[in-house]
Every structure is written in structure tokens, then in C-alpha cells.
Design an enzyme around this catalytic site. Structure first.
Site, PDB file in Angstrom:
ATOM      1  N   ASP A  97      -1.543  -1.244   5.484  1.00  8.27           N
ATOM      2  CA  ASP A  97      -1.541  -0.712   6.845  1.00  8.27           C
ATOM      3  C   ASP A  97      -2.606  -1.388   7.706  1.00  8.27           C
ATOM      4  O   ASP A  97      -3.646  -1.841   7.201  1.00  8.27           O
ATOM      5  CB  ASP A  97      -1.810   0.798   6.822  1.00  8.27           C
ATOM      6  N   ASP A 148      -5.076  -0.486   9.425  1.00  7.59           N
ATOM      7  CA  ASP A 148      -6.151   0.457   9.734  1.00  7.59           C
ATOM      8  C   ASP A 148      -7.304   0.221   8.761  1.00  7.59           C
ATOM      9  O   ASP A 148      -7.287  -0.726   7.963  1.00  7.59           O
ATOM     10  CB  ASP A 148      -5.642   1.900   9.665  1.00  7.59           C
ATOM     11  N   ASP A 192      -8.303   1.904   6.089  1.00 11.21           N
ATOM     12  CA  ASP A 192      -7.931   1.994   4.677  1.00 11.21           C
ATOM     13  C   ASP A 192      -7.186   0.739   4.230  1.00 11.21           C
ATOM     14  O   ASP A 192      -7.403   0.239   3.123  1.00 11.21           O
ATOM     15  CB  ASP A 192      -7.060   3.234   4.431  1.00 11.21           C
ATOM     16  N   GLU A 240       0.833  -1.203   0.000  1.00  9.22           N
ATOM     17  CA  GLU A 240       0.000   0.000   0.000  1.00  9.22           C
ATOM     18  C   GLU A 240       0.864   1.249   0.000  1.00  9.22           C
ATOM     19  O   GLU A 240       1.581   1.520   0.965  1.00  9.22           O
ATOM     20  CB  GLU A 240      -0.910  -0.001   1.230  1.00  9.22           C
TER      21      GLU A 240
END
Length: 653
Positions: free
Chosen positions: A512, A514, A516, A439
Site C-alpha cells: 500500500d 502509506d 505501513d 501486502e
């Protein structure tokens, strides 16, 4: 030197082989193997129901970790076996390859093919109890695991079967067992796993009543109870699968028949989706790799619809026939057959190989689909299906042109339309190579510094890729990020996909920890599921797990992967420890990323698998489709992005 003689040859008697090598019989001693020993008992009860000898099955989970299965079938035989001299119950639970399913006299068809089910469950349990309700009375027998000559033996009879003298008007069998903690990594039955399978079995066996009781979950003055019964059978199954989609017509098309002792049921419906979803079963066993029955359905559907297209003038004499892909775009179908002498192919034994199954399904569809569509109340369906197929053909042609453009670009760029994007590895053996899909450019740059370039390649993503669930194939191929990924993998897409051409045998999604990052994982997995499903089926897709925290004190450093582990680490390190929260992969140094996430000796990967195809279809459609309310509810019920155990998959190094 040790003298190897006949005396060194060990003969495993009875159920000893099962305990010594459980993986040979149940595949794994992990959570999947735990549920496998429950399915062995459930499948026996389902065989009674499927053959018309019962209609109700009750599965109960108890607070002590045990489980029971009760049915109202004929009951396990209680009379003495003519050659072994013990009851039929004792034979079934103590002898491998013993059962009433090796001929076709007692069961016209069955899911149990090898006669090892009940005995394997018994061998891998601390104890097992059987009650048989027959002849107006209750018979009982118990088994246990016990130490004999320094070794633990499983499934040892505590006593022979006896008539308790307790009168009963019931009929059928009741089996309760406690999985052995010495065998399984976990003995905690998962309610949702069991619930999904029982619901599926209820769909496949129209009118069967299947009850699930979980005494571990208290709800007021009672415990959790779920009941499944579908009078619509496969039609109800198709409607359930299409809950997250817009159906092209209200009621699924249902066909059934028997040919050459093969009982067949088929239900299908078209939706606004862009991919096909065919779920097939043989004797209630999912055939996730398809086989001859699916092949027969596909070819017959194509022939019937092409004939109707010409008959109605949609296709002219000069026009070429539409392809099978055109008639299967947006198709949801459930095919269930019940037959004798099943032959499976493939390593996972989930692909049907019987050629007679293809002929039977071909006969069913060719004979009955035209008749069904020719009825006045159904004639409108011909127009609906043909219009959708014609549009699909136009999209297919656009996709073909897009593929040609992609191939041309690949050729111009020396087969890698990836200059400035992919940092390839130097290794020439795909089976040793890994592709990290990372990412963001920042994290991609760190990963490029951290990697071992001899076998690890890095492909940074610039923004979020396209959600393939909501786009046609031509739109998917027009997306630059997706096209770059296809080129890097080298295996093609859709019908052109060939796993033999795969450049990297480990495809690792690294995003990541999280929301997203979770979204990017979901988008990539959706693409693989829709257009490269064999990439997942063959075990090539993984998820990398970066840590959330770094905690350090003096020269001691520990990486922590969730909030629960963080609290435990704080207690160990005490006051004064330095704590760093990683908001993204880009915040790590190359050294930190290597030692936590990329080093094969220290990292943890999650392998993505498809154990339940129907459930996977529902999950992808719910999370990535247009059913906003269903998605919101699922996220409320399940989402916790900071917990490592939310990945319901196998952890591998």
C-alpha cells in the site's frame, strides 16, 4: 534494392562517436550519466592528489547549471604535442584514448585507465573552459558544441590554448563545463549524490582537502559549502560506517604496506551487527563485486585468527577450524589498494581480477595482523574477536539445522512449502516469470484475480515480515514468512545463494502507498540486502507503484500517483469529477489493479539498484537498526510517502 557499398560506411571522426552513442562511454544519459561526466574530471584531480602532486580539490555547482573542478596539482601539460602539433590541453580534451596514464612514468597508479574521461565530458557539454596555472601564468582554452554540415559536433575548440598573461602563483587545473541538454534527460546535478562521493574520496585519500560549493543554494549572505578532510583516512571511514552500530572496541585495526608495487591500506572493526560489510576500492574506484583483493583479505584473516585460536587454546587439537563466516560476522572493513595495470572482471567492471592483488593482501594480513595483535595494548582484541567468532559458529550450526528443516519441509511438500500461500504461474522459463510479494490477504486475493497466470505468481504476506537487521541468521530462518519467501524464490540464502536457481527473474514488492506499506518495503529490501544482495545486484528486485487516486468524469478515467499530479488532474477534469482515494490495494477491483499496477504494457516499476554500497549500508543501518535518534532525524529530513519521486531509482516498464 539498395546497393550496400564502401561508400555507405560512415567514419566517425574525433568526438562524433561519443555524441552519437553516449551510452557506450557513460552508460546512460539519465541522471547517473550526468554525474559520470563530472566524475571523469574529478577523478583526474584525485589522481593528482593520490600520486602526491596536490592536496586540495574544489567542486563548484553554478546557477546556470554548469559545474567546475579545480585542483592544485601539476596542471595539464601546455607544451606542444610532438606529433599532433597542438597543446597537451587540446589533445586531452579532443582526442579519445589520449592521456598520461598509459605508462607508469607520470602516475604510479590512476583511476582513469582508458584516456577517454576529459574528452567525453567535453563532447557531451554545450561548452567547456579550461584554465591551467603553471609557470607563474594562466593558460586558457575554450570549447563549444556547434552545428557543422547539419550535425551538432561537440567539443570543438573556439581557439587554441594561449597564455593570457595573467600572472598567477597558483598551480593546477580548472575545468568548467555545461552539460548539453540535447544529450541528457536532466542536467540538474544532485548535491547529495556529489556530496557522498566526495566524502568517500576524502576518506580514501587521507589528508586530502575536498571542498564542495553549491551556488544554487543560498544560505544567508553566502551559498552552501561543505568541506571534507579526514586525517584518520580509512579509520575515520570505518567509524563513520559504524555510527549506527555498537563497536566491539574503540579504534579500528589499521594495517598498511606495499608489495610488488601495490600500495595497501586496510581498516576494520567488529560491531554488534550480524552480517559482514566489506567495502573495497582499487585506485579510488569502488569494487562493489569484490575480487581478488577481497578474497586475499578474507582467507588471510581466517588463517591468522585460527592460528591465534589454537595458540591461545580457544581451539583444541580435536576441534575443527572456525570458518571465515564466523570471523566476519559483525565485521566492517574498508580495503583500499593502489596499483598499476588494473584488470577488471564482470559486466559492470567492478570486480578486480589481478591475481597479484590477492597475494599482496594475503602477505599484508599474514605478516602484520599477528604483530599488531601481539602488542601488549592490543592483546585484548584477540579475546574479543575469538569470543565473537565462537558465538557466530554456534549460531551458524543452529542456522544449518534450520536450513535442513526447511529443505526437508520443501521436499515433503513437493519442493513448495507453500500450499495455500503461493499462487504460482504456469510458465516454465524463470526469465519470463514474475513474483508479486503482496501486502495482506485481501490485496493478495485481488492480485490473484487480476494477474496473468501464465507468467505472474502471487505471494501474499500475512502481517509484517521479520526485520532481518536486528536478528541473527538462525532467527531469520525460523520466521515463517521469511522461510516461505526463500522457498518461493528457490535461490537459497546467504553463502548458499545462487541466482542461477532463481524461479522468478522479476521479484516485485507490491504494498500500500502509506506508512505501513513503506515499512513493509523497507523490511523486505533489508532482508534482500543482508542475505540475498546479488538478487539486487543482478537487477531482479522491483517495486510496484499503485496509484493513490482515481478521478473520473463520464467515460474519462485517470489514475493519479501523487498529490501534485492530483491538483493538475482536478484542473483538467473540472467540477463534478468523481474522486476516489485508494487507502490500500484491497480497495481496487481486479480490473483496476491489472491496468494500473500489473499490466506490463501500462504499469510503472521501480528497479532497485545499489550504486553506492557504503551509502546503502548506512541507510539500511539507520532506518532498520537500533540508532533511534539517527532514524528519527532521517525520517524528518526525507520522508514523504505520497511522492513518487522519493524512489531514487530507475523507472522501468
Amino acid at each position: 534494392m539498395h546497393n550496400y557499398s564502401a561508400g555507405d560506411i560512415r567514419v566517425l571522426e574525433g568526438l562524433d562517436a561519443v555524441r552519437l552513442r553516449p551510452g557506450m562511454y557513460i552508460g546512460t544519459t539519465g541522471i547517473k550519466g550526468l554525474h559520470h561526466i563530472l566524475w571523469e574530471i574529478v577523478d583526474n584531480s584525485i589522481d593528482e592528489v593520490a600520486n602526491g602532486f596536490g592536496d586540495t580539490i574544489t567542486v563548484t555547482l553554478y546557477t546556470d547549471g554548469s559545474a567546475s573542478v579545480e585542483d592544485n596539482g601539476r596542471g595539464i601539460p601546455v607544451d606542444m604535442h610532438p606529433t599532433l602539433g597542438v597543446s597537451g590541453v587540446e589533445v586531452v580534451f579532443t582526442q579519445l584514448h589520449a592521456g598520461g596514464k598509459f605508462d607508469n612514468e607520470n602516475y604510479a597508479h590512476s583511476g582513469g585507465l582508458h584516456g577517454v574521461g576529459a574528452s567525453v565530458t567535453n563532447a557531451l557539454s554545450e561548452w567547456l573552459t579550461v584554465e591551467v596555472y603553471k609557470n607563474g601564468t594562466t593558460y586558457r582554452m575554450e570549447f563549444e558544441s556547434k552545428e557543422v554540415d547539419g550535425a551538432v559536433k561537440g567539443g570543438v575548440p573556439k581557439y587554441h590554448l594561449f597564455d593570457t598573461g595573467i600572472a598567477s602563483e597558483k598551480r593546477g587545473s580548472f575545468i568548467r563545463f555545461l552539460p548539453d541538454k540535447r544529450i541528457f534527460e536532466s542536467t540538474n546535478f544532485q548535491i547529495e549524490t556529489i556530496s557522498r562521493r566526495l566524502k568517500e574520496l576524502a576518506f580514501l585519500n587521507k589528508g586530502a582537502r575536498i571542498i564542495l560549493i553549491d551556488e544554487r543554494v543560498q544560505m544567508g549572505n553566502s551559498c552552501l559549502k561543505r568541506e571534507y578532510c579526514y586525517e584518520g583516512g580509512l579509520n575515520d571511514f570505518v567509524k563513520y560506517l559504524n555510527e549506527t552500530k555498537v563497536a566491539a572496541f574503540d579504534e579500528p585495526i589499521f594495517l598498511s604496506g606495499t608489495k610488488d608495487n601495490i600500495d595497501m591500506e586496510l581498516s576494520f572493526q567488529y560491531t554488534d551487527a550480524y552480517t559482514e560489510n566489506i567495502f573495497s576500492y582499487v585506485n579510488n574506484i569502488p569494487t562493489t563485486e569484490g575480487g581478488t583483493h577481497e578474497t586475499g583479505f578474507k582467507s588471510a584473516l581466517t588463517k591468522v585468527m585460527n592460528d591465534l585460536a589454537r595458540k591461545t587454546g580457544v581451539l583444541k587439537d580435536k576441534d575443527a577450524n572456525l570458518l571465515g563466516d564466523d570471523y566476519r560476522e559483525g565485521l566492517t572493513a574498508v580495503l583500499s589498494i593502489k596499483m598499476q595495470n588494473v584488470q577488471f572482471e564482470g559486466q559492470t567492471k567492478t570486480k578486480l581480477g589481478n591475481p597479484e592483488a590477492r597475494l599482496a593482501i594475503d602477505y599484508l594480513v599474514n605478516q602484520t595482523l599477528s604483530e599488531y595483535l601481539d602488542k601488549d595494548e592490543n592483546k585484548y582484541l584477540i579475546d574479543v574477536i575469538l569470543k565473537k567468532a565462537v558465538l557466530a559458529a554456534k549460531v551458524r550450526e543452529a542456522a544449518r539445522k534450520e536450513k535442513e528443516i526447511t529443505r526437508a519441509k520443501n521436499s515433503l511438500d513437493n519442493n513448495f512449502n507453500l500450499v495455500g500461500k503461493l499462487s504460482s504461474c504456469t510458465g516454465k522459463k524463470p526469465e519470463n516469470n514474475e513474483l508479486f510479494i503482496v501486502e495482506g490477504d485481501s490485496a493478495g486475493g485481488t492480485a490473484k484475480q487480476a494477474r496473468n497466470r501464465s507468467f505472474q505468481a502471487i505471494l501474499p504476506l500475512r502481517g509484517k515480515p521479520l526485520n532481518a537487521e536486528k536478528k541473527r541468521i538462525d532467527q531469520v530462518l525460523a520466521n515463517e514468512e521469511i522461510r516461505t519467501l526463500i522457498t518461493a524464490l528457490g535461490s537459497g540464502i546467504g553463502e548458499d545463494f545462487n541466482v542461477e536457481n532463481l524461479n522468478y527473474h522479476k521479484v516485485i514488492i507490491l504494498s500500500d502507498a502509506d506508512q505501513d506499506g513503506a515499512h513493509i518495503r523497507a523490511i523486505l529490501l533489508t532482508f534482500f540486502f543482508r542475505y540475498m544482495k546479488d538478487l539486487i545486484n543482478e537487477g531482479h528486485v522491483y517495486i510496484g507503484l499503485p496509484p493513490l487516486y482515481r478521478i473520473a468524469r463520464k467515460d474519462t478515467v485517470e489514475y493519479v500517483y501523487d498529490d501534485v499530479a492530483l491538483e493538475e488532474a482536478k484542473k483538467r477534469f473540472g467540477k463534478g469529477a468523481g474522486l476516489q482515494r485508494y487507502k490500500g490495494l484491497g480497495e481496487m477491483s481486479a480490473e483496476q489493479l491489472w491496468e494500473t499496477t500489473m499490466d506490463p504494457a501500462r504499469r510503472t516499476l521501480v528497479q532497485v539498484t545499489i550504486d553506492d554500497a557504503a551509502n546503502a549500508e548506512m541507510l539500511v543501518s539507520t532506518l532498520m537498526g537500533d540508532a533511534i535518534d539517527l532514524r528519527r532525524q532521517y525520517i524528518i529530513d526525507n520522508a514523504n510517502f505520497n511522492r513518487i519521486d522519493n524512489f531514487k531509482a530507475q523507472e522501468v516498464k
